[in-house]
Enzyme design. Structure first.
Site, PDB file in Angstrom:
ATOM      1  N   SER A 285       0.815  -1.213   0.000  1.00  0.00           N
ATOM      2  CA  SER A 285       0.000   0.000   0.000  1.00  0.00           C
ATOM      3  C   SER A 285       0.852   1.267   0.000  1.00  0.00           C
ATOM      4  CB  SER A 285      -0.959  -0.050   1.197  1.00  0.00           C
ATOM      5  OG  SER A 285      -1.943   0.945   1.119  1.00  0.00           O
ATOM      6  N   ASP A 296      10.844   4.996  -9.713  1.00  0.00           N
ATOM      7  CA  ASP A 296      10.536   5.641 -10.990  1.00  0.00           C
ATOM      8  C   ASP A 296      11.402   6.865 -11.251  1.00  0.00           C
ATOM      9  OD1 ASP A 296       8.665   3.741 -11.533  1.00  0.00           O
ATOM     10  OD2 ASP A 296       6.928   5.067 -11.476  1.00  0.00           O
ATOM     11  N   LYS A 310      -0.569  -3.929  -3.673  1.00  0.00           N
ATOM     12  CA  LYS A 310      -1.853  -3.274  -3.364  1.00  0.00           C
ATOM     13  C   LYS A 310      -1.853  -1.875  -3.958  1.00  0.00           C
ATOM     14  CE  LYS A 310      -4.871  -1.660   0.374  1.00  0.00           C
ATOM     15  NZ  LYS A 310      -4.903  -0.252  -0.039  1.00  0.00           N
TER      16      LYS A 310
END
Length: 528
Positions: A285, A296, A310
């Site tokens: 999460s 990224d 999740k």
């Protein structure tokens, strides 16, 4: 006989009503009629509340795995647990042999200020005896916690001096830290373990980073292993510590396909410097939001095992009686556009820790393959990353199979380890503190007696817990390490001693240090 035939004929006729007529029934009316039919015909009596609770549970079970229903009490307790503090006196305790013992003193709390010590046996709370079989951890907690500013009196026995002491305390807010540990691994590498994202996480991380930088930190290992998430806002705050101003942290997309974007503010304490993030199969999460953003933007090297997967955002919807429906209202995406949500059927996951263990993925990351359709590129160095099933680390570290030993888990759950460890500590606390004046000397010099490990093993065998693992010596060494960690946490004031001891055997942390020690290694993993 004729009556029975008429009954069956009537049932058959109802069952064969034209589909068009059935379709005209209001769905809400169907629900109401079903509730009344159960109440009027079911063999046991059921109240309206019982049936409604069951109906809600049934509806939630047809949604995704993370939409949940909380009763009023559950909702209040959950909200309270996420505040990052509670009103009490700042102790951890355990019931052993019908007696209540303090196992740890929380720094800065009323208990430390009053001079209480780990190992003190609590005899009375507000003149009421707390010895005997009628006490539980819950009943003790209710007596110790209360309103901020309220008084509490304790009578304790300090065994190694034989003194019975009376202490008057005033309850105050005690921090329930989301930062589990923050310390220097070596002269230039700091370590922070983050266990949850709650209301105080950003402030705690900020404080930890400032302290570590003063101690010479140039590199950082951020440990998110086992972190199941929490408040998304807190994850954004932590990401802000490491990203440059106006870098996208994540975006969410609701059922109307509209998007909300969340950016860093550029007010962080560690926007430069080498960063390694540790993850595992329980990292989920909000932890995955943070990890995905750092990966990224090519800001950190990710080390460990594939995260949980999740990527659904829950929004609380209050019900008038105080209960709460926590419903999935959107999906979130990392800055490169990848969803990390893994597939599910109804409220069930087919991809979990057990299936990963059975497939061999926890021992070999190459077992799991992402399809090319889920391939994305990082935003700076254009490295290939994948979506649709958690965050795959840049450096894979297999699980230590001995840590998953069923025997270790069974012996811990049975209470045998904690019982013998506490008895040993209760008998030797004074001598241990005389020899090991501080935690550093204990960590570096103390060795758990082989006789204590053997006692625990023999006690397990008497209870049917036989150690049959092929790697028995490794399992027993982990048992010994856990005992040492428990002793450290109960001997010395501080909330990170347990983890510091356990980290001496953390394979992912060792790999992180290896990468940070060699500049070329760190750079290599961030290249395309």
């Amino acid at each position: 006989m004729m009556g029975l035939r008429r009954c069956w004929s009537l049932m058959l006729a109802v069952a064969m009503l034209p589909c068009a007529m059935q379709a005209q029934v209001n769905p809400k009316e169907r629900l109401w009629q079903t509730l009344k039919a159960i109440q009027g015909n079911y063999v046991d009596s059921l109240t309206d509340n019982q049936l409604v609770e069951a109906a809600i549970a049934g509806m939630m079970s047809r949604l995704d795995p993370h939409s949940r229903y909380f009763s009023k009490q559950d909702s209040e307790e959950m909200h309270e647990s996420m505040k990052g503090r509670f009103a009490g006196i700042g102790i951890q305790y355990m019931m052993e042999n019908d007696s209540l013992y303090i196992t740890q003193i929380i720094e800065g709390g009323p208990a430390e200020k009053a001079g209480l010590q780990a190992g003190d046996r609590i005899l009375r709370i507000d003149s009421q005896a707390v010895t005997g079989s009628g006490q539980t951890n819950y009943t003790v907690m209710k007596k110790i916690r209360g309103q901020k500013g309220s008084n509490l009196s304790l009578e304790v026995l300090r065994k190694y001096t034989g003194a019975v002491l009376k202490k008057e305390l005033v309850r105050d807010f005690v921090a329930d830290h989301s930062v589990k540990a923050a310390y220097m691994l070596d002269a230039k590498t700091g370590y922070i373990n983050l266990r949850i994202f709650n209301e105080t996480t950003r402030q705690e991380i900020d404080k930890a980073l400032i302290t570590l930088k003063k101690e010479g930190m140039q590199n950082l290992v951020l440990d998110l292993q086992g972190n199941g998430g929490g408040y998304v806002q807190s994850a954004i705050g932590v990401a802000d510590e490491f990203l440059q101003k106006d870098q996208l942290v994540f975006y969410s997309e609701g059922r109307d396909k509209g998007r909300d974007y969340y950016y860093s503010g550029g007010f962080g304490q560690f926007q430069e410097g080498k960063l390694v993030v540790l993850i595992d199969q329980s990292t989920a999460s909000a932890s995955e939001i943070l990890t995905g953003a750092l990966q990224d933007w090519d800001r950190a090297v990710i080390v460990g095992r594939r995260s949980f997967g999740k990527g659904l955002m829950q929004r609380p919807v209050p019900v008038f009686d105080g209960s709460v429906l926590e419903l999935t209202g959107a999906r979130y995406y990392t800055p490169s556009g990848r969803s990390i949500q893994k597939p599910y059927k109804g409220s069930k996951y087919e991809d979990n820790a057990l299936t990963r263990w059975q497939s061999g993925e926890l021992a070999d990351g190459k077992v799991f393959h992402f399809p090319d359709s889920l391939k994305y590129k990082t935003l700076v160095n254009k490295r290939t990353v994948f979506g649709g099933g958690g965050i795959m680390p840049d450096v894979y570290v297999p699980v230590d199979t001995a840590e998953f030993s069923g025997w270790l888990q069974d012996i811990a759950v049975s209470g045998i380890t904690s019982k013998f460890t506490f008895e040993y500590l209760d008998a030797n606390r004074g001598s241990l503190l005389d020899i090991y004046k501080d935690f550093a000397s204990f960590k570096n010099q103390y060795t758990v007696p082989a006789s204590l490990v053997q006692k625990i093993r023999e006690a397990g065998e008497k209870n049917g817990l036989l150690l049959t693992a092929a790697d028995k010596e490794r399992v027993l060494s982990l048992l010994s390490l856990g005992i040492k960690a428990q002793l450290a946490s109960q001997l010395y004031t501080g909330n990170d001693h347990y983890l510091q001891v356990m980290n001496t055997s953390n394979a992912s942390l060792k790999e992180a240090l290896r990468i940070l020690e060699q500049s070329t290694q760190f750079t290599k993993f961030l290249k395309p």
